[in-house]
Design a protein around this motif. Structure first.
Motif, PDB file in Angstrom:
ATOM      1  N   LYS A   7      65.335 -46.094  51.517  1.00 29.17           N
ATOM      2  CA  LYS A   7      64.667 -47.272  52.083  1.00 29.17           C
ATOM      3  C   LYS A   7      65.009 -48.478  51.204  1.00 29.17           C
ATOM      4  O   LYS A   7      64.233 -48.875  50.345  1.00 29.17           O
ATOM      5  CB  LYS A   7      63.154 -47.059  52.161  1.00 29.17           C
ATOM      6  CG  LYS A   7      62.751 -45.991  53.156  1.00 29.17           C
ATOM      7  CD  LYS A   7      61.255 -45.870  53.272  1.00 29.17           C
ATOM      8  CE  LYS A   7      60.894 -44.844  54.324  1.00 29.17           C
ATOM      9  NZ  LYS A   7      59.442 -44.734  54.486  1.00 29.17           N
ATOM     10  N   LYS A   9      65.723 -52.081  49.546  1.00 30.28           N
ATOM     11  CA  LYS A   9      65.076 -53.391  49.520  1.00 30.28           C
ATOM     12  C   LYS A   9      65.893 -54.293  48.607  1.00 30.28           C
ATOM     13  O   LYS A   9      66.598 -53.814  47.709  1.00 30.28           O
ATOM     14  CB  LYS A   9      63.626 -53.306  49.055  1.00 30.28           C
ATOM     15  CG  LYS A   9      63.452 -52.855  47.630  1.00 30.28           C
ATOM     16  CD  LYS A   9      61.996 -52.794  47.253  1.00 30.28           C
ATOM     17  CE  LYS A   9      61.876 -52.280  45.821  1.00 30.28           C
ATOM     18  NZ  LYS A   9      60.508 -52.210  45.382  1.00 30.28           N
ATOM     19  N   LEU A  46      66.974 -56.978  56.765  1.00 32.85           N
ATOM     20  CA  LEU A  46      66.195 -55.800  57.158  1.00 32.85           C
ATOM     21  C   LEU A  46      65.902 -54.861  55.994  1.00 32.85           C
ATOM     22  O   LEU A  46      65.164 -53.886  56.155  1.00 32.85           O
ATOM     23  CB  LEU A  46      66.929 -55.042  58.271  1.00 32.85           C
ATOM     24  CG  LEU A  46      67.133 -55.825  59.565  1.00 32.85           C
ATOM     25  CD1 LEU A  46      67.947 -54.997  60.559  1.00 32.85           C
ATOM     26  CD2 LEU A  46      65.812 -56.257  60.169  1.00 32.85           C
ATOM     27  N   CYS A  47      66.446 -55.142  54.834  1.00 33.67           N
ATOM     28  CA  CYS A  47      66.213 -54.303  53.647  1.00 33.67           C
ATOM     29  C   CYS A  47      64.899 -54.727  52.993  1.00 33.67           C
ATOM     30  O   CYS A  47      64.865 -55.516  52.047  1.00 33.67           O
ATOM     31  CB  CYS A  47      67.382 -54.434  52.671  1.00 33.67           C
ATOM     32  SG  CYS A  47      68.905 -53.708  53.278  1.00 33.67           S
ATOM     33  N   ASP A  48      63.821 -54.189  53.529  1.00 33.03           N
ATOM     34  CA  ASP A  48      62.481 -54.587  53.094  1.00 33.03           C
ATOM     35  C   ASP A  48      61.745 -53.489  52.328  1.00 33.03           C
ATOM     36  O   ASP A  48      60.586 -53.650  51.965  1.00 33.03           O
ATOM     37  CB  ASP A  48      61.650 -55.023  54.292  1.00 33.03           C
ATOM     38  CG  ASP A  48      61.536 -53.947  55.369  1.00 33.03           C
ATOM     39  OD1 ASP A  48      61.967 -52.791  55.135  1.00 33.03           O
ATOM     40  OD2 ASP A  48      61.024 -54.265  56.452  1.00 33.03           O
ATOM     41  N   GLU A  50      60.702 -50.839  53.554  1.00 35.50           N
ATOM     42  CA  GLU A  50      59.903 -50.102  54.529  1.00 35.50           C
ATOM     43  C   GLU A  50      60.790 -49.334  55.513  1.00 35.50           C
ATOM     44  O   GLU A  50      60.467 -48.228  55.904  1.00 35.50           O
ATOM     45  CB  GLU A  50      58.999 -51.060  55.316  1.00 35.50           C
ATOM     46  CG  GLU A  50      58.006 -51.822  54.454  1.00 35.50           C
ATOM     47  CD  GLU A  50      56.978 -50.913  53.811  1.00 35.50           C
ATOM     48  OE1 GLU A  50      56.528 -49.964  54.477  1.00 35.50           O
ATOM     49  OE2 GLU A  50      56.629 -51.152  52.637  1.00 35.50           O
ATOM     50  N   ARG A  51      61.900 -49.971  55.905  1.00 39.30           N
ATOM     51  CA  ARG A  51      62.815 -49.355  56.872  1.00 39.30           C
ATOM     52  C   ARG A  51      63.803 -48.449  56.152  1.00 39.30           C
ATOM     53  O   ARG A  51      64.338 -48.819  55.109  1.00 39.30           O
ATOM     54  CB  ARG A  51      63.620 -50.426  57.615  1.00 39.30           C
ATOM     55  CG  ARG A  51      62.834 -51.322  58.505  1.00 39.30           C
ATOM     56  CD  ARG A  51      63.781 -52.390  59.076  1.00 39.30           C
ATOM     57  NE  ARG A  51      63.132 -53.293  59.986  1.00 39.30           N
ATOM     58  CZ  ARG A  51      62.672 -54.494  59.674  1.00 39.30           C
ATOM     59  NH1 ARG A  51      62.793 -54.945  58.438  1.00 39.30           N
ATOM     60  NH2 ARG A  51      62.093 -55.243  60.575  1.00 39.30           N
ATOM     61  N   ASP A  52      64.088 -47.293  56.761  1.00 40.68           N
ATOM     62  CA  ASP A  52      65.163 -46.461  56.231  1.00 40.68           C
ATOM     63  C   ASP A  52      66.479 -46.924  56.853  1.00 40.68           C
ATOM     64  O   ASP A  52      66.500 -47.773  57.749  1.00 40.68           O
ATOM     65  CB  ASP A  52      64.893 -44.974  56.456  1.00 40.68           C
ATOM     66  CG  ASP A  52      64.779 -44.578  57.924  1.00 40.68           C
ATOM     67  OD1 ASP A  52      65.239 -45.336  58.809  1.00 40.68           O
ATOM     68  OD2 ASP A  52      64.248 -43.497  58.195  1.00 40.68           O
ATOM     69  N   THR A  55      66.769 -46.662  60.629  1.00 39.76           N
ATOM     70  CA  THR A  55      66.006 -47.688  61.335  1.00 39.76           C
ATOM     71  C   THR A  55      66.709 -49.037  61.262  1.00 39.76           C
ATOM     72  O   THR A  55      66.763 -49.768  62.256  1.00 39.76           O
ATOM     73  CB  THR A  55      64.574 -47.787  60.759  1.00 39.76           C
ATOM     74  OG1 THR A  55      63.948 -46.505  60.875  1.00 39.76           O
ATOM     75  CG2 THR A  55      63.751 -48.837  61.480  1.00 39.76           C
ATOM     76  N   ILE A  56      67.252 -49.366  60.099  1.00 36.73           N
ATOM     77  CA  ILE A  56      68.005 -50.617  59.956  1.00 36.73           C
ATOM     78  C   ILE A  56      69.161 -50.633  60.944  1.00 36.73           C
ATOM     79  O   ILE A  56      69.373 -51.619  61.671  1.00 36.73           O
ATOM     80  CB  ILE A  56      68.504 -50.793  58.502  1.00 36.73           C
ATOM     81  CG1 ILE A  56      67.328 -51.070  57.569  1.00 36.73           C
ATOM     82  CG2 ILE A  56      69.560 -51.901  58.412  1.00 36.73           C
ATOM     83  CD1 ILE A  56      67.671 -51.002  56.096  1.00 36.73           C
ATOM     84  N   HIS A  58      69.517 -48.878  63.725  1.00 42.62           N
ATOM     85  CA  HIS A  58      68.983 -48.940  65.092  1.00 42.62           C
ATOM     86  C   HIS A  58      68.527 -50.361  65.438  1.00 42.62           C
ATOM     87  O   HIS A  58      68.818 -50.868  66.528  1.00 42.62           O
ATOM     88  CB  HIS A  58      67.827 -47.949  65.252  1.00 42.62           C
ATOM     89  CG  HIS A  58      67.147 -48.018  66.566  1.00 42.62           C
ATOM     90  ND1 HIS A  58      67.698 -47.506  67.717  1.00 42.62           N
ATOM     91  CD2 HIS A  58      65.967 -48.564  66.922  1.00 42.62           C
ATOM     92  CE1 HIS A  58      66.884 -47.745  68.728  1.00 42.62           C
ATOM     93  NE2 HIS A  58      65.825 -48.371  68.281  1.00 42.62           N
ATOM     94  N   ASP A  59      67.831 -50.997  64.525  1.00 41.82           N
ATOM     95  CA  ASP A  59      67.341 -52.367  64.769  1.00 41.82           C
ATOM     96  C   ASP A  59      68.499 -53.340  64.982  1.00 41.82           C
ATOM     97  O   ASP A  59      68.433 -54.217  65.845  1.00 41.82           O
ATOM     98  CB  ASP A  59      66.466 -52.840  63.615  1.00 41.82           C
ATOM     99  CG  ASP A  59      65.115 -52.135  63.568  1.00 41.82           C
ATOM    100  OD1 ASP A  59      64.786 -51.377  64.508  1.00 41.82           O
ATOM    101  OD2 ASP A  59      64.388 -52.340  62.572  1.00 41.82           O
TER     102      ASP A  59
END
Length: 87
Positions: A7, A9, A46-48, A50-52, A55-56, A58-59
């Motif tokens: 995940k 960040k 998107l590197c927050d 929280e997202r793996d 997910t990054i 996919h988003d």
């Protein structure tokens, strides 16, 4: 070569921001600045922590109506990790 975090960040040493003078996103750090291309900026936004990575990916695929970004995202995150942009 170290794999990026599960995940990712943005590292505390860097700040991602839009620069009007550059007409692009940049990473600011104490010693200088890195001008980013649009793809790099979109991934780093998107590197927050929280997202793996899945997910990054996919988003991004959903936001830009494309498929098959997994390898490109993984390649960029490996480079970002090597440069200590992410933790």
């Amino acid at each position: 070569m170290n794999a990026p975090p599960e995940k990712p960040k943005l590292s505390r040493l860097f700040r991602l921001q839009w620069e009007d003078a550059q007409s692009d996103y940049v990473l600011l750090y104490p010693e200088g600045m890195v001008k980013l291309n649009r793809s790099a900026a979109e991934i780093l936004k998107l590197c927050d922590g929280e997202r793996d990575v899945q997910t990054i990916t996919h988003d991004l695929e959903r936001a830009f109506s494309v498929a098959g970004l997994k390898e490109d995202v993984n390649d960029f995150l490996r480079i970002a990790n090597e440069r200590n942009w992410i933790s």
